[in-house]
Design a protein around this motif. Structure first.
Motif, mmCIF file in Angstrom:
data_model
loop_
_atom_site.group_PDB
_atom_site.id
_atom_site.type_symbol
_atom_site.label_atom_id
_atom_site.label_comp_id
_atom_site.label_asym_id
_atom_site.label_seq_id
_atom_site.Cartn_x
_atom_site.Cartn_y
_atom_site.Cartn_z
ATOM 1 N N LYS A 20 0.852 -1.177 0.000
ATOM 2 C CA LYS A 20 0.000 0.000 0.000
ATOM 3 C C LYS A 20 0.895 1.236 0.000
ATOM 4 N N ARG A 21 0.749 2.059 -1.040
ATOM 5 C CA ARG A 21 1.554 3.272 -1.180
ATOM 6 C C ARG A 21 0.621 4.462 -1.430
ATOM 7 N N ARG A 22 1.069 5.643 -0.981
ATOM 8 C CA ARG A 22 0.281 6.862 -1.171
ATOM 9 C C ARG A 22 1.228 8.014 -1.462
ATOM 10 N N GLN A 23 0.810 8.854 -2.409
ATOM 11 C CA GLN A 23 1.606 10.021 -2.791
ATOM 12 C C GLN A 23 0.665 11.179 -3.090
ATOM 13 N N HIS A 24 0.977 12.376 -2.547
ATOM 14 C CA HIS A 24 0.148 13.563 -2.739
ATOM 15 C C HIS A 24 0.671 14.348 -3.937
ATOM 16 N N LEU A 25 -0.201 14.541 -4.907
ATOM 17 C CA LEU A 25 0.131 15.379 -6.054
ATOM 18 C C LEU A 25 -0.211 16.837 -5.789
ATOM 19 N N ILE A 26 -1.327 17.075 -5.138
ATOM 20 C CA ILE A 26 -1.679 18.408 -4.621
ATOM 21 C C ILE A 26 -2.008 18.210 -3.161
ATOM 22 N N ARG A 27 -1.151 18.714 -2.283
ATOM 23 C CA ARG A 27 -1.292 18.447 -0.857
ATOM 24 C C ARG A 27 -2.330 19.372 -0.233
ATOM 25 N N ASP A 28 -3.081 18.815 0.710
ATOM 26 C CA ASP A 28 -4.088 19.574 1.459
ATOM 27 C C ASP A 28 -3.391 20.232 2.647
ATOM 28 N N ASN A 29 -3.162 21.550 2.538
ATOM 29 C CA ASN A 29 -2.515 22.306 3.613
ATOM 30 C C ASN A 29 -3.495 23.125 4.439
ATOM 31 N N GLY A 30 -4.764 22.795 4.337
ATOM 32 C CA GLY A 30 -5.771 23.568 5.051
ATOM 33 C C GLY A 30 -6.311 24.723 4.252
ATOM 34 N N GLU A 31 -5.743 24.981 3.078
ATOM 35 C CA GLU A 31 -6.204 26.046 2.208
ATOM 36 C C GLU A 31 -6.526 25.478 0.829
ATOM 37 N N VAL A 32 -7.361 26.212 0.096
ATOM 38 C CA VAL A 32 -7.752 25.795 -1.235
ATOM 39 C C VAL A 32 -6.683 26.220 -2.231
ATOM 40 N N THR A 33 -6.315 25.300 -3.125
ATOM 41 C CA THR A 33 -5.330 25.574 -4.168
ATOM 42 C C THR A 33 -6.054 25.876 -5.463
ATOM 43 N N VAL A 34 -5.681 26.952 -6.124
ATOM 44 C CA VAL A 34 -6.300 27.343 -7.396
ATOM 45 C C VAL A 34 -5.431 26.807 -8.518
ATOM 46 N N VAL A 35 -6.042 25.984 -9.368
ATOM 47 C CA VAL A 35 -5.353 25.417 -10.528
ATOM 48 C C VAL A 35 -5.842 26.161 -11.763
ATOM 49 N N PRO A 36 -4.957 26.817 -12.512
ATOM 50 C CA PRO A 36 -5.398 27.607 -13.667
ATOM 51 C C PRO A 36 -5.856 26.717 -14.816
ATOM 52 N N ALA A 37 -6.567 27.303 -15.764
ATOM 53 C CA ALA A 37 -7.056 26.575 -16.931
ATOM 54 C C ALA A 37 -5.884 26.119 -17.791
ATOM 55 N N GLY A 38 -6.118 25.036 -18.538
ATOM 56 C CA GLY A 38 -5.077 24.493 -19.393
ATOM 57 C C GLY A 38 -4.797 23.029 -19.079
ATOM 58 N N ARG A 39 -3.667 22.556 -19.598
ATOM 59 C CA ARG A 39 -3.271 21.162 -19.419
ATOM 60 C C ARG A 39 -2.200 21.080 -18.339
ATOM 61 N N HIS A 40 -2.392 20.139 -17.404
ATOM 62 C CA HIS A 40 -1.455 19.968 -16.289
ATOM 63 C C HIS A 40 -1.105 18.478 -16.179
ATOM 64 N N GLU A 41 0.171 18.204 -16.032
ATOM 65 C CA GLU A 41 0.671 16.834 -15.893
ATOM 66 C C GLU A 41 1.344 16.690 -14.531
ATOM 67 N N TYR A 42 0.960 15.658 -13.811
ATOM 68 C CA TYR A 42 1.493 15.390 -12.479
ATOM 69 C C TYR A 42 2.137 13.998 -12.475
ATOM 70 N N PRO A 43 3.446 13.923 -12.580
ATOM 71 C CA PRO A 43 4.097 12.594 -12.566
ATOM 72 C C PRO A 43 4.150 12.016 -11.159
ATOM 73 N N PHE A 44 4.202 10.709 -11.091
ATOM 74 C CA PHE A 44 4.306 10.008 -9.814
ATOM 75 C C PHE A 44 5.056 8.697 -10.039
ATOM 76 N N SER A 45 5.539 8.118 -8.977
ATOM 77 C CA SER A 45 6.224 6.809 -9.015
ATOM 78 C C SER A 45 6.288 6.251 -7.609
ATOM 79 N N PHE A 46 6.237 4.931 -7.521
ATOM 80 C CA PHE A 46 6.428 4.247 -6.248
ATOM 81 C C PHE A 46 7.008 2.866 -6.540
ATOM 82 N N GLN A 47 7.736 2.356 -5.570
ATOM 83 C CA GLN A 47 8.434 1.083 -5.731
ATOM 84 C C GLN A 47 7.637 -0.043 -5.082
ATOM 85 N N LEU A 48 7.566 -1.153 -5.795
ATOM 86 C CA LEU A 48 6.932 -2.335 -5.227
ATOM 87 C C LEU A 48 7.815 -2.921 -4.140
ATOM 88 N N PRO A 49 7.240 -3.600 -3.169
ATOM 89 C CA PRO A 49 8.050 -4.161 -2.069
ATOM 90 C C PRO A 49 9.065 -5.179 -2.583
#
Length: 402
Positions: A77-106
């Motif tokens: 079980k793995r978890r990764q935050h692409l947009i972290r919840d810091n107690g405030e709302v994050t504004v994402v502008p219009a357009g195309r957005h790419e969020y890469p991620f990776s995790f290793q298997l045990p």
């Protein structure tokens, strides 16, 4: 018509369609978010999970109340935050957005992906997008994991053999005994291989028998102390009938393994096992079956494997050493005078002169070391490049009748 702010929300995994993953490898990808206008986001996170689950229902009462049997086993079980919840709302502008991620298997042993009637073993990546005053957007994509099973181990290379017999029922006008002896070269095979079956069928009854061979798959599901199984035949081999009071022998009859999944033996709640069954249909009684266990692996047999290659490389190194150590032309031995001095040779001659050559009466009284010393400084034979004892090529053969 007012379109939504999110134009597309997709998940891409690198290499997921080309090959399966195994333990210790990295699962990577990206989340693509296309927006028509600005949005407010609480958080966006990606999760990777691997779970084995067994589930089925059984009706055990007269009131049609179903008993629910469920068991789960989480392998990672793995978890990764692409947009972290810091107690405030994050504004994402219009357009195309790419969020890469990776995790290793045990690095620990994983279990091969599997889909069965009463359970499954699945691995997936899930992405959740949380926005204020909007439903949670979810994306889920599965990927395949294969746990390698190397059949080049002593256990899986061992020969499998057995013998079984059975008496026919007399009241069906069939008298006598049927015996089966079967053998296969090894226990481990891979899909696509051919298993040569060596078997002998001895029919001592009064009726003919029909020999057969099967490769069976058994799926076992365990939950809450109960067990559910599903049996299926994946390959069949039929032989000729064996007449009464006769014997039939299979000298490597071939049965091919179809493209089936590998054996699953490491999971606590789901198992997939294979068996080679050599059976005989005996009239008037139940079938006689001899079972030989099989393990379907993922790494095929390599007869010239690592151990053989290491031995051959060591052998080649030894040959190179011999080529460097042995010269092309042998050198003559050193001169006797350069090894033994004149004083030592004279001392040896004086010692030999003190004892007459024909007097052997006191030879047993002398110490053994003194007896050996007499031959210590004897000169070696004269070196010569011509063989003093050449082999005779024209030797008349001896007659055996003489």
């Amino acid at each position: 018509m007012l379109l939504g702010a999110v134009k597309s929300f997709t998940l891409e995994l690198y290499g997921a369609h080309d090959a399966a993953f195994t333990r210790g490898e990295v699962v990577a990808g990206q989340v693509v978010l296309e927006l028509r206008r600005d949005i407010r986001v609480y958080s966006m996170k990606v999760q990777g999970r691997g779970v084995a689950e067994a589930h089925w229902l059984e009706n055990r009462t007269m009131n049609s109340v179903h008993n629910d049997y469920t068991s789960k086993k989480t392998y990672f079980k793995r978890r990764q935050h692409l947009i972290r919840d810091n107690g405030e709302v994050t504004v994402v502008p219009a357009g195309r957005h790419e969020y890469p991620f990776s995790f290793q298997l045990p690095e620990e042993t994983l279990v091969t992906s599997f889909e069965g009637k009463y359970g499954s073993i699945r691995y997936w990546v899930k992405v959740k997008l949380h926005r204020p005053w909007a439903t949670v957007r979810k994306i889920k994509k599965e990927f395949t994991v294969i746990e390698p099973i190397d059949i080049n181990t002593p256990t899986l290379l061992a020969t499998q053999a057995g013998t079984k017999d059975k008496m026919a029922r007399a009241w069906y006008r069939n008298f006598g005994q049927v015996s089966v002896t079967a053998k296969i070269d090894r226990k481990g095979y891979t899909p696509g291989e051919v298993i040569p079956v060596f078997a002998e069928f001895d029919n001592s009854t009064s009726r003919s028998i029909a020999p057969k061979a099967f490769i069976t798959q058994t799926q076992t599901f365990i939950a809450r102390g109960a067990m559910k199984q599903k049996h299926s035949i994946v390959a069949t081999l039929c032989g000729d009938n064996v007449s009464a009071k006769c014997r039939e022998t299979w000298h490597g009859r071939a049965i091919k393994i179809p493209p089936v999944g590998p054996s699953i033996l490491q999971c606590r709640i789901i198992k997939v096992e294979y068996m080679l069954k050599v059976c005989v249909d005996v009239p008037g009684t139940s079938n006689l079956c001899l079972e030989l266990p099989l393990v379907i692996g993922t790494i095929p047999l390599h007869p010239f494997g690592s151990r053989t290659s290491s031995v051959s490389s060591q052998y080649s190194v030894n040959l190179e050493w011999m080529r460097l150590a042995i010269p092309e032309q042998p050198e003559p031995p050193p001169d006797y005078c350069s090894v033994v001095t004149e004083e030592e040779a004279e001392q040896c001659n004086n010692t030999a002169a003190q004892q007459p050559a024909d007097d052997l009466s006191g030879i047993m009284e002398r110490p053994l070391l003194a007896f050996v010393q007499e031959f210590r400084f004897r000169p070696p034979p004269v070196y010569c490049e011509i063989d003093p004892n050449p082999q005779l090529c024209n030797i008349r053969p001896r007659c055996m009748t003489c």
